[in-house]
Structure formats: structure tokens, C-alpha cells
Enzyme design. Structure first.
Site, mmCIF file in Angstrom:
data_model
loop_
_atom_site.group_PDB
_atom_site.id
_atom_site.type_symbol
_atom_site.label_atom_id
_atom_site.label_comp_id
_atom_site.label_asym_id
_atom_site.label_seq_id
_atom_site.Cartn_x
_atom_site.Cartn_y
_atom_site.Cartn_z
ATOM 1 N N ARG A 54 0.829 -1.206 0.000
ATOM 2 C CA ARG A 54 0.000 0.000 0.000
ATOM 3 C C ARG A 54 0.865 1.258 0.000
ATOM 4 O O ARG A 54 0.526 2.263 -0.631
ATOM 5 C CB ARG A 54 -0.912 0.011 1.228
ATOM 6 C CG ARG A 54 -1.927 1.146 1.181
ATOM 7 C CD ARG A 54 -2.686 1.259 2.455
ATOM 8 N NE ARG A 54 -1.852 1.948 3.422
ATOM 9 C CZ ARG A 54 -2.216 2.173 4.674
ATOM 10 N NH1 ARG A 54 -3.362 1.716 5.122
ATOM 11 N NH2 ARG A 54 -1.423 2.813 5.504
ATOM 12 N N GLU A 55 1.971 1.219 0.671
ATOM 13 C CA GLU A 55 2.849 2.381 0.762
ATOM 14 C C GLU A 55 3.885 2.406 -0.354
ATOM 15 O O GLU A 55 4.879 3.109 -0.273
ATOM 16 C CB GLU A 55 3.527 2.414 2.131
ATOM 17 C CG GLU A 55 2.551 2.521 3.283
ATOM 18 C CD GLU A 55 1.634 3.732 3.174
ATOM 19 O OE1 GLU A 55 2.121 4.820 2.819
ATOM 20 O OE2 GLU A 55 0.434 3.598 3.454
ATOM 21 N N CYS A 56 3.670 1.649 -1.393
ATOM 22 C CA CYS A 56 4.503 1.636 -2.597
ATOM 23 C C CYS A 56 5.901 1.078 -2.362
ATOM 24 O O CYS A 56 6.802 1.315 -3.148
ATOM 25 C CB CYS A 56 4.607 3.023 -3.214
ATOM 26 S SG CYS A 56 3.035 3.635 -3.804
#
Length: 82
Positions: A54-56
Site C-alpha cells: 500500500r505504501e509503494c
């Protein structure tokens, strides 16, 4: 601190999400929230993998001490993954 308009995994072109990038600075203070991931080893691993995706997968992780407003001298949690 950098504030970025994000459309790749949050928000849209019409309504980009705001994300914030923090940079380390000796003696700096950052206010925020912390969440505890609980469960057996597999559940914790799955939660961390989800958050990293989700946070890349670009965040730099660091072990930090976490304080709360009631006692800004003694850490509430040490070795917090932030």
C-alpha cells in the site's frame, strides 16, 4: 516534509489524495498515530506485506521510540517500526 498529490494508489485525477514524506532531522518531533498489529506470525507477516504494498514499498523503515502526550519523557513503546 514534502506533501504530495497521489493518484497511483490513493485518490483520483479529480481528487488526488495527499501524502506526506518525512525526512529525518536530529531533535525533530513528529506527531501522529500508531497502530498495533497483533496475531500469530502469519497474520503479522500478511499485515506488514499489505502495508508495504500500500505504501509503494518505498518507505524507509526505522526503529524508533514512541511517546504519548501523558509522558513525553519516557517512551510508551521502544523499538517501534516506523
Amino acid at each position: 516534509m514534502w506533501i504530495i498529490a497521489c493518484i497511483d494508489h490513493r485518490g483520483t485525477l479529480a481528487n488526488p489524495a495527499r501524502t506526506c514524506t518525512l525526512e529525518a532531522k536530529k531533535g525533530a518531533v513528529c506527531w501522529g498515530s500508531a497502530y498495533c498489529v497483533k496475531g500469530d506470525g502469519e497474520k503479522e507477516k500478511a499485515a506488514i506485506q499489505y502495508l508495504e504494498r500500500r505504501e509503494c514499498e518505498s518507505d524507509k523503515k526505522a526503529s524508533v521510540d514512541f511517546y504519548n502526550e501523558d509522558n513525553p519523557i519516557k517512551p510508551a513503546v521502544t523499538g517501534f517500526l516506523g
